[in-house]
Design an enzyme around this catalytic site. Structure first.
Site, short mmCIF file in Angstrom:
data_model
loop_
_atom_site.label_atom_id
_atom_site.label_comp_id
_atom_site.label_asym_id
_atom_site.label_seq_id
_atom_site.Cartn_x
_atom_site.Cartn_y
_atom_site.Cartn_z
N GLU A 1 2.25 6.42 -7.14
CA GLU A 1 1.16 7.15 -7.66
C GLU A 1 1.47 8.68 -7.51
O GLU A 1 1.48 9.36 -8.62
CB GLU A 1 -0.18 6.70 -7.23
CG GLU A 1 -0.66 5.58 -7.52
CD GLU A 1 -2.00 5.07 -6.69
OE1 GLU A 1 -2.60 5.91 -6.36
OE2 GLU A 1 -2.20 3.68 -6.73
N TYR B 1 0.93 -1.17 -0.02
CA TYR B 1 -0.11 0.04 0.08
C TYR B 1 0.78 1.22 -0.05
O TYR B 1 0.73 2.02 -0.90
CB TYR B 1 -1.09 -0.20 1.34
CG TYR B 1 -2.03 1.29 1.00
CD1 TYR B 1 -2.60 1.42 0.00
CD2 TYR B 1 -2.44 1.70 2.43
CE1 TYR B 1 -3.77 2.50 0.02
CE2 TYR B 1 -3.38 2.64 2.39
CZ TYR B 1 -4.00 3.16 1.02
OH TYR B 1 -4.94 4.09 1.20
#
EC number: 4.2.1.134
Length: 283
Positions: A212, A205
């Site tokens: 991103e 995660y």
């Protein structure tokens, strides 16, 4: 948000780990939630993703399957197997590319068609998963955002190392996630798959979110220079939109949402793997 969490806990907890691996890309409008609480691209756990309470997180529960009926269960099983296979193909292609080329440059171009197909195919999850269409839609749209409006549309960033970060996080997350769903629907869930689902997100995660964010950051100069997707005044609709500032807001939205989602996923992990009773109050 407490009500969303309690609703998720009432199910099997299967989708509780969120779209780890990618996280889910956080769009400023909400988010991956629990699913609404974080549209982080990644994903899942990963992020990816992708968030804490994933779309259809209780669809594997026996009671749910009975209510779904044979046809719906058969379709979900086919869908999950297809998605597992698709992301496995992506993983194999990425490994082979790197072994043959010895570099990440050109990697995105070599897998972009497969990535776009299977990530866009996830839109079906909005309809087939027995959960909130809005919540699922927000979750899925975050990944679509990263694929189509960032990496596809801004070609100069496709060779950035950050793209590899979220691609790896998304891929491992989705293979684990859809394998978990498939085996759960078949009532033969290996412990390793369950363990991986609720442990891999711890690393994936943050990696997915970092990938991103760095990719969006790398896109900012190009977006500012070209004015892409922006609407300037004057125009007949008398509205304006600046994609550059939209991306800045998107990046800023990770700050409050990432910790909230990540710690929720850790609580779900304790509940599922260690049997802890987690009580969360309504906000």
């Amino acid at each position: 948000m407490g009500r969303l969490t309690e609703a998720a806990a009432a199910g099997s907890g299967a989708r509780a780990a969120g779209w780890a691996g990618s996280p889910p890309t956080l769009l400023p409008l909400s988010p991956t939630s629990p699913r609404c609480a974080a549209t982080m691209a990644s994903s899942d756990e990963d992020g990816t993703n992708g968030g804490a309470s994933e779309a259809g997180e209780d669809r594997e529960a026996p009671g749910k399957r009975r209510r779904l009926g044979f046809l719906a269960t058969a379709w979900l099983t086919f869908y999950d197997i297809a998605m597992t296979a698709g992301w496995l193909v992506l993983a194999i292609t990425m490994v082979r590319f790197y072994m043959e080329k010895g570099t990440h440059r050109g990697l995105y171009k070599s897998i972009q068609k497969t990535l776009k197909f299977f990530q866009t195919f996830a839109l079906l999850e909005v309809r087939i998963v027995p959960t909130s269409v809005l919540v699922t839609g927000v979750q899925v749209s975050s990944r679509i955002f990263m694929v189509w409006l960032i990496t596809h549309s801004i070609k100069p960033i496709q060779n950035e190392e950050s793209v590899v970060l979220f691609l790896v996080a998304w891929t491992v997350t989705e293979i684990t996630r859809y394998s978990f769903y498939t085996f759960s629907l078949l009532d033969h869930l290996p412990y390793f798959i369950k363990w991986a689902r609720y442990n891999f997100f711890i690393i994936l995660y943050p990696v997915g979110v970092a990938g991103e964010l760095l990719t969006i950051y790398a896109a900012l100069p190009y977006v500012k220079k070209t004015g892409m997707f922006s609407i300037r005044l004057p125009n007949k609709y008398n509205v304006s939109f600046d994609y550059y500032y939209f991306l800045l807001i998107t990046m800023a939205s990770y700050i409050p949402l990432f910790p909230q989602l990540y710690f929720h996923m850790l609580r779900q992990r304790r509940k599922v793997l260690h049997g802890e009773v987690i009580v969360e109050k309504d906000d």
